[in-house]
Design a protein around this motif. Structure first.
Motif, mmCIF file in Angstrom:
data_model
loop_
_atom_site.group_PDB
_atom_site.id
_atom_site.type_symbol
_atom_site.label_atom_id
_atom_site.label_comp_id
_atom_site.label_asym_id
_atom_site.label_seq_id
_atom_site.Cartn_x
_atom_site.Cartn_y
_atom_site.Cartn_z
ATOM 1 N N ASP A 287 0.854 -1.197 0.000
ATOM 2 C CA ASP A 287 0.000 0.000 0.000
ATOM 3 C C ASP A 287 0.884 1.239 0.000
ATOM 4 O O ASP A 287 1.027 1.927 1.008
ATOM 5 C CB ASP A 287 -0.910 -0.004 1.237
ATOM 6 C CG ASP A 287 -2.043 1.013 1.130
ATOM 7 O OD1 ASP A 287 -1.970 1.866 0.216
ATOM 8 O OD2 ASP A 287 -2.985 0.958 1.944
ATOM 9 N N PRO A 288 1.505 1.543 -1.125
ATOM 10 C CA PRO A 288 2.471 2.649 -1.170
ATOM 11 C C PRO A 288 1.859 4.008 -0.868
ATOM 12 O O PRO A 288 2.539 4.894 -0.346
ATOM 13 C CB PRO A 288 3.026 2.596 -2.592
ATOM 14 C CG PRO A 288 2.003 1.836 -3.373
ATOM 15 C CD PRO A 288 1.381 0.865 -2.421
ATOM 16 N N ARG A 289 0.566 4.183 -1.153
ATOM 17 C CA ARG A 289 -0.054 5.488 -0.909
ATOM 18 C C ARG A 289 -0.128 5.785 0.589
ATOM 19 O O ARG A 289 0.286 6.849 1.049
ATOM 20 C CB ARG A 289 -1.445 5.536 -1.518
ATOM 21 C CG ARG A 289 -2.103 6.918 -1.413
ATOM 22 C CD ARG A 289 -3.480 6.942 -2.056
ATOM 23 N NE ARG A 289 -4.030 8.289 -2.022
ATOM 24 C CZ ARG A 289 -4.623 8.814 -0.959
ATOM 25 N NH1 ARG A 289 -4.738 8.084 0.151
ATOM 26 N NH2 ARG A 289 -5.089 10.048 -0.976
ATOM 27 N N ASN A 290 -0.677 4.848 1.367
ATOM 28 C CA ASN A 290 -0.759 5.059 2.814
ATOM 29 C C ASN A 290 0.620 5.147 3.446
ATOM 30 O O ASN A 290 0.840 5.905 4.386
ATOM 31 C CB ASN A 290 -1.568 3.934 3.473
ATOM 32 C CG ASN A 290 -3.067 4.147 3.314
ATOM 33 O OD1 ASN A 290 -3.518 5.256 3.065
ATOM 34 N ND2 ASN A 290 -3.830 3.087 3.452
ATOM 35 N N PHE A 291 1.557 4.358 2.906
ATOM 36 C CA PHE A 291 2.923 4.425 3.434
ATOM 37 C C PHE A 291 3.523 5.803 3.173
ATOM 38 O O PHE A 291 4.206 6.361 4.036
ATOM 39 C CB PHE A 291 3.796 3.352 2.788
ATOM 40 C CG PHE A 291 5.238 3.424 3.206
ATOM 41 C CD1 PHE A 291 5.639 2.967 4.453
ATOM 42 C CD2 PHE A 291 6.195 3.982 2.367
ATOM 43 C CE1 PHE A 291 6.967 3.049 4.839
ATOM 44 C CE2 PHE A 291 7.521 4.066 2.753
ATOM 45 C CZ PHE A 291 7.906 3.593 3.997
#
Length: 288
Positions: free
Chosen positions: A34-38
């Motif tokens: 989940d690169p966006r939340n990270f």
């Protein structure tokens, strides 16, 4: 020393790799899932780090570099935040909470700088009256500044809205989200501005300490006070300037903190502890 650095950087690299690719047993899993939340979490951490640096850099200058134990640093943060809040209220003529659209850049910058100037003057008085004569006596300095901290905290409750939580308002143009053009991510411009302020403070401090005569004199005076004095350096003047700058940074951090998370009675101890942790982890006297 080189071996210790290799071990430290190796540990950091392994931790980053684990977070990015192998954290399968954690609540959210590895970052690649989940690169966006990270990315949001990473930006939150970086912007908070900028806030930490603004406050802790003043403590690093006073305690980490000059070896003056100023336990009133958190109270300088608290008082500076309340002064900036009251000045902004007076400039805008608004009520308890000011809508962001009603605040100009000048109505945020001037209160923050004025608060820094007020606490710088207070810091100069404290340094000259209470700390100048006991240079190198850490326990005595700690006890004196703890007493000063308690007095300032009580005066804040007595004279500034009974110490209730207040919020300084960012300029209206920062009250929006910015498209970062990565992972369809939009992020608060105010928080990005907070990070930018931290970077600017860091660069200016580094240039002052390592690229000006005054900075070199401060570092020389800390390393060998007697030799610097023998060469004609006014050590007391140099240390007074350093203490004034450190105190001003604490107050400026209070204005920034009051904008980002609010300011309230009791935060003085929290931010003193935060500053201690940053200086200890970062290394005594190490601005970097």
């Amino acid at each position: 020393q080189i071996g210790a650095r290799i071990v430290a950087f190796g540990a950091i690299a392994l931790a980053i790799l684990w977070v990015l690719f192998f954290a399968n047993d954690t609540i959210f899993g590895p970052a690649i899932d989940d690169p966006r939340n990270f990315s949001v979490t990473l930006l939150n951490a970086l912007t908070f780090a900028g806030w930490l640096f603004i406050v802790a850099s003043g403590f690093s200058l006073i305690f980490g570099l000059m070896r003056v134990v100023n336990m009133a640093h958190g109270s300088f943060y608290l008082l500076g935040g309340y002064i900036a809040y009251d000045l902004q209220q007076n400039m805008t003529g608004s009520g308890f909470t000011i809508p962001g659209t009603e605040v100009t850049t000048l109505e945020w910058v001037l209160p923050a700088l004025a608060a820094a100037a007020c606490i710088a003057a207070l810091g100069l008085v404290i340094q000259q009256v209470f700390l100048r004569w006991n240079q190198g006596q850490e326990l005595r300095q700690a006890l004196i500044t703890i007493a000063i901290s308690v007095i300032i905290a009580d005066q804040v409750i007595a004279h500034f809205h009974e110490g209730i939580a207040v919020t300084i308002t960012w300029p209206g143009w920062t009250n929006r989200l910015v498209d970062l053009q990565i992972f369809d991510l939009q992020y608060s411009l105010a928080r990005l501005g907070l990070l930018g302020i931290g970077i600017i403070v860091g660069v200016l401090l580094w240039l002052w300490l390592y690229r000006t005569r005054m900075g070199m004199v401060i570092r020389a005076g800390v390393d060998d006070q007697h030799m610097a004095s023998a060469l004609g350096v006014n050590i007391q003047l140099v240390f007074a300037i350093g203490f004034v700058v450190g105190s001003a940074l604490a107050a400026f951090g209070g204005a920034v903190g009051g904008s980002q998370g609010g300011i309230a009675s009791g935060q003085d101890g929290q931010w003193l502890l935060n500053s201690l942790i940053v200086v200890i982890i970062g290394g005594m006297g190490s601005l970097v």
